[in-house]
Motif scaffolding. Structure first.
Motif, PDB file in Angstrom:
ATOM      1  N   TYR A 199       0.869  -1.185   0.000  1.00 14.77           N
ATOM      2  CA  TYR A 199       0.000   0.000   0.000  1.00 14.77           C
ATOM      3  C   TYR A 199       0.904   1.233   0.000  1.00 14.77           C
ATOM      4  CZ  TYR A 199      -4.012  -2.949   1.170  1.00 14.77           C
ATOM      5  OH  TYR A 199      -5.008  -3.892   1.142  1.00 14.77           O
ATOM      6  N   SER A 200       0.599   2.179  -0.857  1.00 15.96           N
ATOM      7  CA  SER A 200       1.425   3.377  -0.998  1.00 15.96           C
ATOM      8  C   SER A 200       0.555   4.625  -0.886  1.00 15.96           C
ATOM      9  CB  SER A 200       2.139   3.364  -2.355  1.00 15.96           C
ATOM     10  OG  SER A 200       2.794   4.591  -2.596  1.00 15.96           O
ATOM     11  N   ASP A 201       1.053   5.631  -0.161  1.00 14.97           N
ATOM     12  CA  ASP A 201       0.269   6.850   0.023  1.00 14.97           C
ATOM     13  C   ASP A 201       1.184   8.046   0.231  1.00 14.97           C
ATOM     14  OD1 ASP A 201      -2.282   8.161   0.262  1.00 14.97           O
ATOM     15  OD2 ASP A 201      -1.871   8.396   2.393  1.00 14.97           O
ATOM     16  N   SER A 251       7.733   3.093  -3.433  1.00 12.88           N
ATOM     17  CA  SER A 251       7.156   1.800  -3.065  1.00 12.88           C
ATOM     18  C   SER A 251       7.546   0.719  -4.059  1.00 12.88           C
ATOM     19  CB  SER A 251       5.624   1.914  -2.995  1.00 12.88           C
ATOM     20  OG  SER A 251       5.236   2.911  -2.086  1.00 12.88           O
ATOM     21  N   PHE A 276      -1.314  -0.875  -3.899  1.00 13.14           N
ATOM     22  CA  PHE A 276      -2.572  -0.142  -3.893  1.00 13.14           C
ATOM     23  C   PHE A 276      -2.334   1.343  -3.647  1.00 13.14           C
ATOM     24  CE2 PHE A 276      -3.790  -4.494  -3.066  1.00 13.14           C
ATOM     25  CZ  PHE A 276      -4.937  -4.635  -3.851  1.00 13.14           C
ATOM     26  N   ASP A 278      -4.383   5.298  -3.783  1.00 10.48           N
ATOM     27  CA  ASP A 278      -5.722   5.894  -3.752  1.00 10.48           C
ATOM     28  C   ASP A 278      -5.842   7.142  -4.622  1.00 10.48           C
ATOM     29  OD1 ASP A 278      -4.280   7.704  -2.287  1.00 10.48           O
ATOM     30  OD2 ASP A 278      -5.436   7.511  -0.440  1.00 10.48           O
ATOM     31  N   VAL A 319      -7.347   1.871  -4.684  1.00 11.95           N
ATOM     32  CA  VAL A 319      -8.027   1.526  -3.452  1.00 11.95           C
ATOM     33  C   VAL A 319      -8.682   2.793  -2.909  1.00 11.95           C
ATOM     34  CG1 VAL A 319      -5.996   1.969  -1.989  1.00 11.95           C
ATOM     35  CG2 VAL A 319      -7.773   0.404  -1.192  1.00 11.95           C
ATOM     36  N   ASP A 323      -9.779   2.809   2.851  1.00  8.39           N
ATOM     37  CA  ASP A 323      -9.153   1.493   2.984  1.00  8.39           C
ATOM     38  C   ASP A 323      -7.648   1.555   2.731  1.00  8.39           C
ATOM     39  OD1 ASP A 323     -11.551   0.108   3.530  1.00  8.39           O
ATOM     40  OD2 ASP A 323     -12.047   0.038   1.394  1.00  8.39           O
ATOM     41  N   GLN A 324      -7.100   2.766   2.609  1.00  8.88           N
ATOM     42  CA  GLN A 324      -5.684   2.949   2.336  1.00  8.88           C
ATOM     43  C   GLN A 324      -4.905   2.857   3.649  1.00  8.88           C
ATOM     44  OE1 GLN A 324      -2.694   2.681   1.211  1.00  8.88           O
ATOM     45  NE2 GLN A 324      -3.138   3.817  -0.680  1.00  8.88           N
TER      46      GLN A 324
END
Length: 350
Positions: A199-201, A251, A276, A278, A319, A323-324
């Motif tokens: 997961y990347s944000d 990531s 994932f 967002d 995503v 849900d991130q």
């Protein structure tokens, strides 16, 4: 200034034991742990910080004594449970609270106050940097089993050179949060699923001093999170899309390294690793090299992500923001959202 003994001016002192804080200390510790593992039948992998016992890897006969030995050197508590293996640093957390006279403080539900904006130019009295660095250093070590405090710890780490009472208050709030979750740790449940998923944000311009963004990511093997990061980006981005794109690139680089490592550990990832994100614009930018006007100012090294997608080593998937999981590493969150993401990380009570 040199230390000289009369009559022995041509001699030098031999360092027998490296002290914490010296440049020699990391090398001395690495040499010691390297010798220990190799004497006990471990073989060093191509990754210099990884070891493997091939005999046990082939028979899958891992004993809790081996895990306990590893945890002894790392200062981590390991408990075998029906649900899996639980690792924590409860004793260390209690000692830390006692050291900073916070063992009787009132606990809070989140490590960082929602809406707070810290700056290097905060008003207030100066705090002794040695005390502040000691506190931040202790909190950093606690993130080994407590990724839920990582964003807050990285936030206060920016102000170690000239901390004020405002910065110290923010750091002490993390202690108040730890007080209420002192027995929390990571639960690694047993599973036959070894699929690598990430997961990347990113936030955008979250640092009020230089307007740089923060990259956050977390990777899972099956249902267990095993590596995570929260780090300020090296450049100033011009949009949310750009900040998310840079975060995704970081990531992807980490994913490629993990894929090589897992292959060496006999867990090859045959399919593309799903990461994932967002932000749909960042995903489109990674997949479509035609966006010249939007991306021509972006350094070419960040377009490495496109090559990995073409080679089918990684796959970016959308995503929804709620849900991130990596959100917990990049921004301030309300209690309800924070608790949900903390549970998804696998951070839970004993």
């Amino acid at each position: 200034m040199a230390y000289v003994i009369k009559g022995d001016e041509e001699k030098v002192l031999k360092l027998k034991k490296a002290l914490y804080g010296l440049k020699q200390a990391p090398r001395a510790w690495n040499s010691r742990i390297d010798n220990y593992f190799q004497k006990n039948g471990f073989t060093k992998c191509n990754n210099p910080s990884m070891f493997e016992d091939f005999k046990k890897a082939m028979t899958q006969e891992f004993e809790m004594t081996d895990i306990g030995l590893m945890s002894y050197y790392l200062g981590i508590e390991v408990k075998q449970m029906e649900r899996g293996i639980f690792i924590s640093q409860g004793s260390f957390a209690r000692e830390m609270l006692k050291k900073f006279k916070m063992n009787n403080c009132k606990h809070v539900s989140t490590p960082v106050e929602c809406g707070i904006k810290l700056s290097k130019h905060e008003e207030g009295e100066r705090v002794d940097p040695k005390i502040f660095k000691s506190l931040v250093g202790s909190l950093r070590y606690l993130t080994c089993t407590r990724p839920d405090i990582l964003y807050g710890v990285r936030l206060v780490s920016r102000y170690m050179e000239s901390p004020t009472t405002t910065h110290f208050k923010a750091a002490k709030r993390i202690l108040r949060y730890v007080k209420g979750t002192i027995d929390f740790g990571l639960l690694y449940s047993s599973s036959n699923e070894f699929k690598l998923v990430g997961y990347s944000d990113s936030d955008w311009g979250g640092d009020v001093d230089d307007r740089k963004s923060t990259t956050g990511f977390v990777f899972y093997l099956g249902s267990s999170a095993f590596t995570w990061s929260s780090k300020k980006q090296p450049i100033v981005t011009l949009s949310t899309c750009e900040a998310e794109y840079f975060a995704a690139t970081s990531s992807v680089c980490h994913a490629i390294w993990l894929r090589k490592l897992l292959k060496e550990l006999h867990m090859p990832q045959e399919d593309a690793t799903e990461i994932f994100v967002d932000n749909k614009s960042a995903i489109a930018l990674a997949k479509n090299p035609v966006f010249h006007d939007r991306s021509k100012h972006i350094d070419t090294r960040y377009h490495f992500i496109r090559e990995c997608i073409v080679k089918k080593e990684v796959q970016l998937k959308f995503v929804k923001t709620h849900d991130q999981v990596a959100d917990i590493f990049t921004k301030l969150l309300k209690n309800e959202i924070f608790s949900k993401l903390r549970a998804l990380l696998g951070v839970t009570g004993n």
